[in-house]
Design a protein around this motif. Sequence first.
Motif, PDB file in Angstrom:
ATOM      1  N   SER A 174       0.814  -1.221   0.000  1.00 21.04           N
ATOM      2  CA  SER A 174       0.000   0.000   0.000  1.00 21.04           C
ATOM      3  C   SER A 174       0.853   1.280   0.000  1.00 21.04           C
ATOM      4  O   SER A 174       0.308   2.374  -0.114  1.00 21.04           O
ATOM      5  N   PRO A 206       0.175   3.304  -3.447  1.00 22.26           N
ATOM      6  CA  PRO A 206      -1.161   3.937  -3.479  1.00 22.26           C
ATOM      7  C   PRO A 206      -1.306   5.052  -2.434  1.00 22.26           C
ATOM      8  O   PRO A 206      -1.859   6.115  -2.742  1.00 22.26           O
ATOM      9  N   LYS A 207      -0.769   4.837  -1.235  1.00 16.48           N
ATOM     10  CA  LYS A 207      -0.854   5.871  -0.182  1.00 16.48           C
ATOM     11  C   LYS A 207      -0.115   7.130  -0.627  1.00 16.48           C
ATOM     12  O   LYS A 207      -0.600   8.243  -0.445  1.00 16.48           O
ATOM     13  N   TYR A 257      -4.391   8.004  -2.392  1.00 18.46           N
ATOM     14  CA  TYR A 257      -5.658   7.283  -2.474  1.00 18.46           C
ATOM     15  C   TYR A 257      -6.215   7.034  -1.079  1.00 18.46           C
ATOM     16  O   TYR A 257      -5.466   6.833  -0.123  1.00 18.46           O
ATOM     17  N   ASP A 262      -8.429   4.903   1.936  1.00 15.85           N
ATOM     18  CA  ASP A 262      -8.257   3.535   2.433  1.00 15.85           C
ATOM     19  C   ASP A 262      -8.995   2.508   1.582  1.00 15.85           C
ATOM     20  O   ASP A 262      -8.489   1.426   1.307  1.00 15.85           O
ATOM     21  N   LYS A 292      -9.941   2.630  -1.619  1.00 10.45           N
ATOM     22  CA  LYS A 292      -9.321   2.411  -2.919  1.00 10.45           C
ATOM     23  C   LYS A 292      -8.001   1.650  -2.745  1.00 10.45           C
ATOM     24  O   LYS A 292      -7.705   0.720  -3.507  1.00 10.45           O
ATOM     25  N   THR A 293      -7.220   2.051  -1.732  1.00 11.97           N
ATOM     26  CA  THR A 293      -5.953   1.384  -1.465  1.00 11.97           C
ATOM     27  C   THR A 293      -6.184  -0.098  -1.208  1.00 11.97           C
ATOM     28  O   THR A 293      -5.509  -0.958  -1.778  1.00 11.97           O
ATOM     29  N   ASP A 294      -7.170  -0.384  -0.366  1.00  9.27           N
ATOM     30  CA  ASP A 294      -7.469  -1.768  -0.022  1.00  9.27           C
ATOM     31  C   ASP A 294      -7.771  -2.585  -1.273  1.00  9.27           C
ATOM     32  O   ASP A 294      -7.248  -3.679  -1.470  1.00  9.27           O
TER      33      ASP A 294
END
Lengths: 278, 283, 270
Positions: B106, B109-110, B114, B116, B118-120
């Motif tokens: 992650s 993405p972080k 993005y 949480d 969307k990241t997930d």
Amino acid sequence: MDNTIIKLENVSFSYESGDNPVKALDDVSISINEGEFVAIVGKNGSGKSTLAKLLNALLLPSEGVVLVDGMDTSDPENTIAIRKACAMVFQNPDNQMVATIVEEDVAFGPENLGLAPHKIRTRVDESLKAVMMYEFKDQKPHQLSGGQKQRITIAGVIAMHPKCIVFDESTAMLDPAGRADTLKIMHKLNDEGVTVIFITHYMEEITDADRIIVMGDGKVVKEGTPKEIFADSEGLKKLRLGVPEVVALGDLLREGGLDIPEGTLSEEELVEAICRLK
Amino acid sequence: MSIEVRNLTHIYSQGTVFERIALDNVSFDVGPRDFIGIIGHTGSGKSTLVQHINRLLVPTSGTVIVNHIDINDKKVPMKEIVRRVGIVFQYPESQLFEETVYKDVSFGPKNLGYDDEKTDFLVRQSLEIMGLNFEEIKDKSPFELSGGQKRRVAIAGVIAMKPPIMILDEPTSGLDPVGREEMLNMIRDMNQELGICILLVTHSMDDVAQYADKIMVFSEGKLVKYGPPSEVFADSQFLANIRLDVPQSKSVLERLKEKGFDIDTSSYTTKDAAREILRVFGK
Amino acid sequence: MIKDVVIGQYYPTDSVIHKLDPRTKIMATLLYIVFLFLASNIWGYFAAMFFLIVVVIISKIPVGYVLRGIKGVVFIILMTLVFNLLWTPGEALYTIGPVTITREGVSASINMALRLVLLISGTSMMTLTTPTIQLTDGMEALIKKVPFLGKVSHEISMMMSIALRFIPTLTEELDRIMKAQKSRGADFESKNIVKRVKGYVPLLVPLFVSAFQRANDLAMAMEARCYHGGEGRTRLKILRYEKRDRIAYAVVLFAMAGIFATRFITYRLI
């Protein structure tokens, strides 16, 4: 006289990982003769590298006996003599070099053996010449290419005059040119009488070996000449291994109905076999 | 997403005794969804080239346009570039640093900002693309995984940023033969199913022959050949001159032709070569 | 880039200074530093400067290289200059507003600046004329003579040599990791200090992991090459004092006596 140089008798090796021990080698028995070129293959984690380290007393067996040049590796008195007899070249050349100057690095082994300075000088020079790196003797290792560095580490090992050299994935990090050079040196050493034990993932590199040992899950699964081993592509695939491309092509042709003998290993052999069918 | 490179030159340590021309006036176009194999010797300039595609290196002269954006324009923030171009270096497992696989994947993405949710989603998807079981692996420490798994997690960390262009530098080195094949198949899936444009840097002629749509050949800083495999491999004498081999199957076909067989030597994959030889024998 | 730093890097020429035994050069440098601190007035620094200039000329090293080492500490030199100039009490020379420049201040600041320049260029003469491997060998031989430390002299020199060997490798590694993390959107140039410090975690963790891995591999490779400590170990090159080393020692001692003698000159330039 018996000319066995390496003998493993019912060797097992376990290491601790968390709570329960993991068996990396399980009841392995192998015998290698002086002057042989033996390749050891197997998927990642099949126990090849553990096996290599047992031959040099870097690891000691949990069960069974490892004899190198007749000496039991579990006796600490023998350690230095064993490492002198059976040297080792590892995967990453960067992590094997000690000195900041090429010739000083090659001298490291002989220095540890306590040889007289003039003897070390002779050995350093002849070893560097043997790997065709003599003109680089005053350079710094980090200015050389990967293949050149690996040639230096091989020189460092040759300088100890070992009877046997274990190459533990020594070509894995090199580019094709570096790999070809390293392989050529290995065969040259073998021609001069040094026993070579070569661990690798590249099947094309071992079609010239005297014998191939296939490892799987800590055991010896198969043993034989390249012709015998590569005759069974399906079996190798199950062990996460492959065959050289020429062998794969030969297999396809055989399936298609052409009479190509099994164990056709090189381009020349395959072309000849096809010509014979004309 | 397309890439346009024009007159790209890169000179290391310009103006000193260590001066070395790494890239010499290179120009090419890469279309969206292409699978490009980049081949050449160590020091031929291929590694220097790929680092220009996402501004890790700044050209001495020339331009790099990614999807109509000049990436060396100072006004374009680095984030906008890494969103478009992902790069997987050789031995990518050495960039793992987090406590858990989930956190590590992650990271990208972080950084792109993005949320949480969307990241997930992205973490889950990219681990699955790399053939890993999300639930099983997400809370493990990346450092306790096997070498092959580490490699996949590291690549997932780049996929998770959803770049439409991905550069992979020798992603198969050190893997066992089946591991190599699995890795290349996953890369092919990324290209064919997700439509990601792939630039695969490799030493293996056989790999580019089996997987790439187009091949770039670099030699001494120059792009000396660029085209589909059939075209690049057609001139085996040229490749031999710059010390590169043709795939073994192709070389078998050429040897057969020399021996007087009436055979078409344009095939370069094992399967096609076998088919052609069997055709000659009427089977 | 970090790789390009060349301060005090070996500069090969065929001079007699290069050929001297590393122990001679290390000892001479130590003596030079001690006597530089024993000098009490500007004549002492002039004497030291004269000695250094002669050494530079004999060594055939371009003056630019010798002075390059000073570049890095120019700021410190300027600071000491200003501080000494402004805050040394004594006989007033000029007064500009609230600032008084004293005779003692001028003399002290010139002395301090000269001392720093001489110190740095003097020590870089040692590293410029001696390859690192010889330096570590020389130190090993000298440390052996020191009580207590003598027992671990081999270990100390082995550590120094391995550290030098791995600096370029780890620098390259850091460069690679930095590029990889940058491609994943890591921000190393943030203006926010907290963010910036946090940004180094993705660099340092992989770097340490890799350094430990390398250390592990290296230890194994060394063992495999029969390494078992300094006992019974011989060397490819053995240090031996030549006639030129004895001459060098005599010249250095003579020069140091000269520097020391300047303490008795009472004539003041300023």
